[in-house]
Scaffold this active site. Sequence first.
Site, PDB file in Angstrom:
ATOM      1  CB  ALA A  25      42.774 -33.016  -7.924  1.00 47.37           C
ATOM      2  CG  ASP A 193      41.091 -32.379 -29.887  1.00 43.37           C
ATOM      3  OD1 ASP A 193      41.405 -33.567 -29.640  1.00 43.37           O
ATOM      4  OD2 ASP A 193      40.250 -32.067 -30.739  1.00 43.37           O
ATOM      5  CG  HIS A 194      42.797 -36.781 -25.959  1.00 43.22           C
ATOM      6  ND1 HIS A 194      41.447 -36.574 -25.793  1.00 43.22           N
ATOM      7  CD2 HIS A 194      42.923 -38.021 -26.462  1.00 43.22           C
ATOM      8  CE1 HIS A 194      40.791 -37.639 -26.180  1.00 43.22           C
ATOM      9  NE2 HIS A 194      41.657 -38.545 -26.589  1.00 43.22           N
ATOM     10  CG  HIS A 256      38.575 -36.071 -30.636  1.00 44.49           C
ATOM     11  ND1 HIS A 256      39.334 -35.163 -29.938  1.00 44.49           N
ATOM     12  CD2 HIS A 256      37.904 -36.782 -29.700  1.00 44.49           C
ATOM     13  CE1 HIS A 256      39.129 -35.315 -28.639  1.00 44.49           C
ATOM     14  NE2 HIS A 256      38.269 -36.296 -28.471  1.00 44.49           N
ATOM     15  CE  LYS A 361      41.752 -47.591 -27.305  1.00 44.72           C
ATOM     16  NZ  LYS A 361      40.908 -46.390 -27.264  1.00 44.72           N
TER      17      LYS A 361
END
Length: 524
Positions: A25, A193-194, A256, A361
Site C-alpha cells: 500500500a 493488464d492495465h 500489452h 509518448k
Amino acid sequence: MIQSPASPRTEDWAAAPHTFILFGATGDLSRRKLLPALYNLYAAGRIPQPWLFVCVARSEATDETYREEARQAIERFGRQGPVDPDTWRAFSAQLHYVAMDAANPDAYTSLASAVQRWERERGLSGNRIFYLAMAPDFFAPVTAHLHASGLAQTEGFRRLIIEKPFGHDLASAEELNIAIRRVFEESEIYRIDHYLGKEMVQNIEVIRFANSLFEPVWNNRSIAAVQITSSETVGVEDRASYYDRAGALRDMVQNHMLQMVMMVAMEPPSRLKTEAIRDEKVKVLRSLRRYTPEEAARHVVRGQYTAGRIQGQRVPGYREEHGVAPDSHTETFVAARLFVDNFRWAGVPFYIRTGKRMAAKATEIVIQFRDMPKHLYFNESGNLGPNLLVIRVNPVEGMYLQLNAKRPGTEGAVVPVAMEFSQEPDQSPEAYERLLDDAMRGDSTFFTRWDEVSLAWKWVDPIAEAFRADNIALHPYSAGSWGPEAAQTLVKEDGAHWWPVYGQDTLSVDDVLEREYGQAQEVR
C-alpha cells in the site's frame, strides 16, 4: 467532442459489499494509480456499502498518518485534483492500515484477526478481494500465507488481483500458476493488464462489431497491414533492478502489445459474455506464427537507447542509468513483424514497436487499408496514401479515419482528409478505475486468463532465447528518436514505412497529412 461509445457488455450489475485488502500500500503503484482509482470509484458511487479497505505495507504508520499520505497521493496523482472534504471523510473512515512484513507467515494471523473484527463491526459477510501490488516474488508465498492464516477461507466470494509480470518465461509462469491454484480457482484469479482497461482498447470491440462500415472489410482482402506503436519518453526511472532483468520484450511485448494484437485480430464472439470474448482472444494467440530463434532474427529488431535529448533536455544512455550494468545488453526497444495464420488474416503483417526514451509518448493502432488501383486518381508520381483507421489509445483517446477527397475549389486536386473523433480530456475514467470496478463486480472480461499467459510466453520465449544468444543484434538508438534504423528497414522490406504517431507531444492531424503527403496531387 463526442462521448465515447458504450461498452459492448450490457450487464451493469452492482458490486456486493466486501473487504478490499491492498498489499504494497505504500508502493509507487498504489500511490500513483490504485489509491486515486479507488477514491474516484467511491466518489462516483461505484463502491458498495458497507465496505472495508485494509492497506498493508512494511512501513510503520498509524491509520491517521497513512490516511494523510493517501490523501496527498490522491490529490497529486489523481485526475480529479483536490479531494472533496465530505467524500474524503467518508472514504477515509473505511480505511485501516496494518504494518507487517509480508514475508513473515506469523503476521498473517494478526492481520486475519483484525480483518475479522473490522468486518463484524461493519456487518460484512466475508467477501474479500486481495490485491498484490508488490514484487512478483511475493505472489506465491503471500497466496500460501493467505490460505494458512484463514484469510482466504471465507464463506463469501474471494478474488485475487495480481500485477504483471506473471513469471519471466513459460516455465516460471507455470510454476507460479500451480502455486496460486493451490489456493484460488482460475475464476477467482484476476491477472491485471492495465492496457485492457484503457478506453480505446475496450472500444476496439465496439468499433469492429457494432459498425457495418468496418466488420465486412476487417480481413486480408481489404487490410494491407496493421501497425501498433507504444512509445515512451521516460527511461527506466526507479525500475532499473526489474527492467534490466526483464527488458522491453518481457515488460511490454508479452503482455500489452500482444493484448492489443488480440483485440484487433479476434473473431466476433458468439455472445458478449466474458468467456466467449476471452475464447476468441486465445484463438488469435494459437494462430500467431511462432518463430524459432533463427527465424526471429529476420522478423524482430531490438535496440537500446544511448544519450540524447528529450524535449530539449539531455538524458543519459541506458547503460548510464543508475542501477544498470555498464555492459548491459538489455533491450529497451523491440520492433517485430507478426503473422496471424488464420483465414481472416493470412498474409497480413502486424508490425509492432515499443520502446523507452522515444520521441513522443503515444500508444496507437493503425489499420492500413489496401490501395485502390492507381490508374484513375493517381499519376505515375502520385503520393496519395491508403485509407487509414487510427485508434489513439494514449495520451489522447480517440480515432480518425483518413480518406481521399477532392480539394474544394479545384478541378481535380485530390487530397487526404481526416474524420476525427476525440474523447473529452479527463472525462474518461482511468484504466485502473475500470478494472477495479470490474473486479469488484466479478467481471473478468478484461483480465488475462491463464491460457493467454501461457500462449504468450510460448511465442516470446524463442525470441528471448535469440536475445540471450545474441543471435539478434542489439542496435543503439539516440534518446529522442524513433528507435534504431533497423526498425525502419524491417518494414521497408515489405515496401512499407512506419506511420507517424499523432498525439499531444507531436503534430496535429493536419500537420501530419501535410508532412506525409505534401501538396495535393493533380488528376490527369
